[in-house]
Scaffold this motif. Structure first.
Motif, PDB file in Angstrom:
ATOM      1  N   SER A 283      20.203  10.708 -48.561  1.00  0.00           N
ATOM      2  CA  SER A 283      19.506  10.036 -49.555  1.00  0.00           C
ATOM      3  C   SER A 283      20.383   9.157 -50.388  1.00  0.00           C
ATOM      4  N   LEU A 284      21.510   8.447 -49.382  1.00  0.00           N
ATOM      5  CA  LEU A 284      22.313   7.503 -49.918  1.00  0.00           C
ATOM      6  C   LEU A 284      22.932   7.826 -51.309  1.00  0.00           C
ATOM      7  N   ASP A 285      23.353   9.000 -51.325  1.00  0.00           N
ATOM      8  CA  ASP A 285      23.985   9.516 -52.615  1.00  0.00           C
ATOM      9  C   ASP A 285      25.451   9.342 -52.646  1.00  0.00           C
ATOM     10  N   ARG A 286      25.722   7.931 -52.736  1.00  0.00           N
ATOM     11  CA  ARG A 286      26.955   7.632 -52.596  1.00  0.00           C
ATOM     12  C   ARG A 286      28.406   8.323 -53.193  1.00  0.00           C
ATOM     13  N   PRO A 287      28.031   8.689 -54.368  1.00  0.00           N
ATOM     14  CA  PRO A 287      29.421   9.290 -55.243  1.00  0.00           C
ATOM     15  C   PRO A 287      29.212  10.547 -54.403  1.00  0.00           C
ATOM     16  N   VAL A 288      28.529  11.461 -53.988  1.00  0.00           N
ATOM     17  CA  VAL A 288      28.804  12.449 -53.403  1.00  0.00           C
ATOM     18  C   VAL A 288      29.337  12.261 -51.932  1.00  0.00           C
ATOM     19  N   VAL A 289      29.029  11.289 -51.332  1.00  0.00           N
ATOM     20  CA  VAL A 289      29.620  11.062 -49.891  1.00  0.00           C
ATOM     21  C   VAL A 289      31.025  10.693 -50.369  1.00  0.00           C
ATOM     22  N   VAL A 290      31.688   9.697 -51.195  1.00  0.00           N
ATOM     23  CA  VAL A 290      32.661   9.186 -51.472  1.00  0.00           C
ATOM     24  C   VAL A 290      33.638  10.389 -51.606  1.00  0.00           C
ATOM     25  N   ALA A 291      33.171  11.304 -52.743  1.00  0.00           N
ATOM     26  CA  ALA A 291      33.901  12.338 -52.933  1.00  0.00           C
ATOM     27  C   ALA A 291      34.145  13.321 -52.035  1.00  0.00           C
ATOM     28  N   TYR A 292      33.232  13.495 -50.854  1.00  0.00           N
ATOM     29  CA  TYR A 292      33.367  14.327 -49.930  1.00  0.00           C
ATOM     30  C   TYR A 292      34.454  13.872 -49.073  1.00  0.00           C
ATOM     31  N   LEU A 293      34.363  12.569 -48.654  1.00  0.00           N
ATOM     32  CA  LEU A 293      35.314  11.898 -47.726  1.00  0.00           C
ATOM     33  C   LEU A 293      36.447  12.031 -48.308  1.00  0.00           C
ATOM     34  N   MET A 294      36.832  11.745 -49.647  1.00  0.00           N
ATOM     35  CA  MET A 294      38.365  11.781 -50.290  1.00  0.00           C
ATOM     36  C   MET A 294      38.815  13.109 -50.264  1.00  0.00           C
ATOM     37  N   VAL A 295      37.922  14.244 -50.364  1.00  0.00           N
ATOM     38  CA  VAL A 295      38.550  15.295 -50.398  1.00  0.00           C
ATOM     39  C   VAL A 295      38.839  15.875 -48.758  1.00  0.00           C
ATOM     40  N   VAL A 296      38.169  15.435 -47.983  1.00  0.00           N
ATOM     41  CA  VAL A 296      38.527  15.598 -46.520  1.00  0.00           C
ATOM     42  C   VAL A 296      39.645  14.860 -46.351  1.00  0.00           C
ATOM     43  N   VAL A 297      40.041  13.567 -46.658  1.00  0.00           N
ATOM     44  CA  VAL A 297      41.173  12.808 -46.393  1.00  0.00           C
ATOM     45  C   VAL A 297      42.366  13.604 -47.145  1.00  0.00           C
ATOM     46  N   VAL A 298      42.440  14.124 -48.127  1.00  0.00           N
ATOM     47  CA  VAL A 298      43.347  15.045 -48.885  1.00  0.00           C
ATOM     48  C   VAL A 298      43.686  16.002 -48.062  1.00  0.00           C
ATOM     49  N   ILE A 299      42.741  16.593 -47.547  1.00  0.00           N
ATOM     50  CA  ILE A 299      42.899  18.053 -46.679  1.00  0.00           C
ATOM     51  C   ILE A 299      43.610  17.677 -45.454  1.00  0.00           C
ATOM     52  N   PHE A 300      43.054  16.503 -44.674  1.00  0.00           N
ATOM     53  CA  PHE A 300      43.728  16.143 -43.588  1.00  0.00           C
ATOM     54  C   PHE A 300      45.450  15.579 -43.769  1.00  0.00           C
ATOM     55  N   VAL A 301      45.621  14.840 -44.888  1.00  0.00           N
ATOM     56  CA  VAL A 301      46.887  14.448 -45.097  1.00  0.00           C
ATOM     57  C   VAL A 301      47.800  15.941 -45.726  1.00  0.00           C
ATOM     58  N   THR A 302      47.353  16.850 -46.261  1.00  0.00           N
ATOM     59  CA  THR A 302      48.060  17.855 -46.717  1.00  0.00           C
ATOM     60  C   THR A 302      48.229  18.836 -45.672  1.00  0.00           C
ATOM     61  N   LEU A 303      47.339  18.903 -44.502  1.00  0.00           N
ATOM     62  CA  LEU A 303      47.541  19.547 -43.458  1.00  0.00           C
ATOM     63  C   LEU A 303      48.605  19.036 -42.609  1.00  0.00           C
ATOM     64  N   ASN A 304      48.793  17.702 -42.567  1.00  0.00           N
ATOM     65  CA  ASN A 304      49.710  17.132 -41.669  1.00  0.00           C
ATOM     66  C   ASN A 304      51.049  17.230 -42.168  1.00  0.00           C
ATOM     67  N   LEU A 305      51.146  17.382 -43.363  1.00  0.00           N
ATOM     68  CA  LEU A 305      52.487  17.422 -44.139  1.00  0.00           C
ATOM     69  C   LEU A 305      52.874  18.871 -43.725  1.00  0.00           C
ATOM     70  N   ALA A 306      52.082  19.881 -43.980  1.00  0.00           N
ATOM     71  CA  ALA A 306      52.177  21.084 -43.792  1.00  0.00           C
ATOM     72  C   ALA A 306      52.671  21.515 -42.338  1.00  0.00           C
ATOM     73  N   VAL A 307      52.029  20.681 -41.252  1.00  0.00           N
ATOM     74  CA  VAL A 307      52.222  20.931 -39.864  1.00  0.00           C
ATOM     75  C   VAL A 307      53.738  20.396 -39.743  1.00  0.00           C
ATOM     76  N   ASP A 308      54.057  19.222 -40.099  1.00  0.00           N
ATOM     77  CA  ASP A 308      55.408  18.631 -40.111  1.00  0.00           C
ATOM     78  C   ASP A 308      56.629  19.744 -40.617  1.00  0.00           C
ATOM     79  N   LEU A 309      56.204  20.219 -41.569  1.00  0.00           N
ATOM     80  CA  LEU A 309      57.307  21.201 -42.132  1.00  0.00           C
ATOM     81  C   LEU A 309      57.252  22.493 -41.452  1.00  0.00           C
ATOM     82  N   LEU A 310      56.201  23.014 -40.678  1.00  0.00           N
ATOM     83  CA  LEU A 310      56.199  24.041 -39.814  1.00  0.00           C
ATOM     84  C   LEU A 310      57.072  23.367 -38.469  1.00  0.00           C
ATOM     85  N   TYR A 311      56.822  22.262 -38.142  1.00  0.00           N
ATOM     86  CA  TYR A 311      57.712  21.866 -37.008  1.00  0.00           C
ATOM     87  C   TYR A 311      59.030  21.931 -37.144  1.00  0.00           C
ATOM     88  N   LYS A 312      59.336  21.482 -38.429  1.00  0.00           N
ATOM     89  CA  LYS A 312      60.798  21.253 -38.663  1.00  0.00           C
ATOM     90  C   LYS A 312      61.331  22.891 -38.513  1.00  0.00           C
TER      91      LYS A 312
END
Length: 324
Positions: A283-312
């Motif tokens: 339905s080209l509901d842009r605000p929902v798509v943008v919000a979802y993608l930004m939530v996914v970006v934050v999740i990926f960045v947070t997981l990468n940071l957690a992985v780096d900490l566990l690696y250390k």
């Protein structure tokens, strides 16, 4: 450690900012939601009023600045379709996707690590060869076909498990979860296993490769020479060093599972964020798509940071390099 953490946080913030620009510009360059949301029976005046109400008459840079200003205040826009805050829609659906992704990851670890250990410790055993052959099948089968076969066998023919829906839920910390009830676990079983099949194969092969690489190392031979029990050598020395690369892969796989569970959620009618984003794209509901993608970006960045900490924490060599 503090300096390293500050640098990683700054890098993570830069990634999020860059992704806001890419996502916002990319989505606004594709299609026109007005053509879908506004009926053909409206006249030109009503059409212009609707465009102004949606904020689509502003230049792209001004829309982006409004989006950033709203994001800093916890507002990622209002859905064109649902007329509700996009972030609230995402967060209401996200727990269902999270429990599906975490359930798949737990299955991958619980099943994949022991099988990988066995295949690595006894590579010539017939069962080990069968496990490695089965992992290739797990890599090759498409998820949508596996989902249909699971429904056909366990729901239609055997009638053991439900084919769709989330089942009964129970509240914990104000959020509804299906794994807290028996009916919810029954509904969770098939979609979680469908998502986990690829990851079980991946974990199995990574664990086996890690075991075969670690076993000839001197510290393992020294541990055996000291007279340590074989179980202690395997669990403490071999498995710990095998988990170092596995943690990195599992962290990325968890983020990928959250982001790309759309097929599984659609087939099993699982009411998660993936199903919501699929409907929003149509339905080209842009605000929902943008919000979802930004939530996914934050999740990926947070997981990468957690992985780096566990690696250390898991690998002393990384800590020593960071100290130098």
């Amino acid at each position: 450690m503090t300096g390293w953490l500050i640098r990683r946080l700054a890098q993570a913030l830069l990634v999020v900012v860059l992704m806001t620009v890419i996502v916002f510009a990319g989505l606004h360059a594709i299609g026109n939601p007005v053509d879908i949301l506004i009926g053909d029976d409206m006249n030109q005046q009503e059409r212009l009023e609707a465009i102004a109400r949606l904020g689509l008459d502003q230049p792209l840079w001004r829309q982006y600045l409004a989006f950033v200003d709203g994001a800093l205040h916890g507002n990622l826009g209002k859905s064109f379709v649902f007329q509700e805050d996009a972030i609230r829609l995402i967060l209401r659906r996200l727990p269902a996707t999270l429990e599906l992704a975490v359930g798949a990851l737990v299955l991958a670890v619980v099943l994949g690590v022991p099988m990988g250990l066995f295949a690595g410790m006894k590579p010539d055993h017939p069962l080990s060869k069968a496990l490695m052959a089965g992992s290739i099948v797990g890599f090759s089968l498409p998820a949508f076909w596996v989902a249909l076969m699971l429904i056909m066998v366990f729901s239609v023919q055997l009638g053991w498990l439900p084919a769709s829906g989330r089942g009964e839920t129970r509240a914990l910390f104000g959020v509804q979860w299906s794994w807290l009830t028996l009916d919810g676990l029954e509904h969770l079983a098939l979609p979680a296993f469908n998502l986990a099949l690829f990851k079980i194969s991946l974990v199995l092969r990574l664990t086996r490769a890690g075991v075969r690489e670690v076993l000839p190392q001197d510290f393992v031979k020294f541990a055996r020479a000291k007279g340590l029990r074989n179980s202690r050598v395997v669990l403490v020395h071999v498995l710990r060093n095998t988990l170092i690369p596995l943690v990195t892969v599992l962290g990325l796989e968890l983020g990928a599972t959250i982001a790309y569970a759309v097929v599984t959620e659609s087939i099993f009618a699982w009411p998660g964020a993936g199903k919501l984003i699929l409907d929003s794209i149509n339905s080209l509901d842009r605000p929902v798509v943008v919000a979802y993608l930004m939530v996914v970006v934050v999740i990926f960045v947070t997981l990468n940071l957690a992985v780096d900490l566990l690696y250390k924490l898991l690998d002393p060599r990384v800590r020593l390099e960071g100290a130098r």
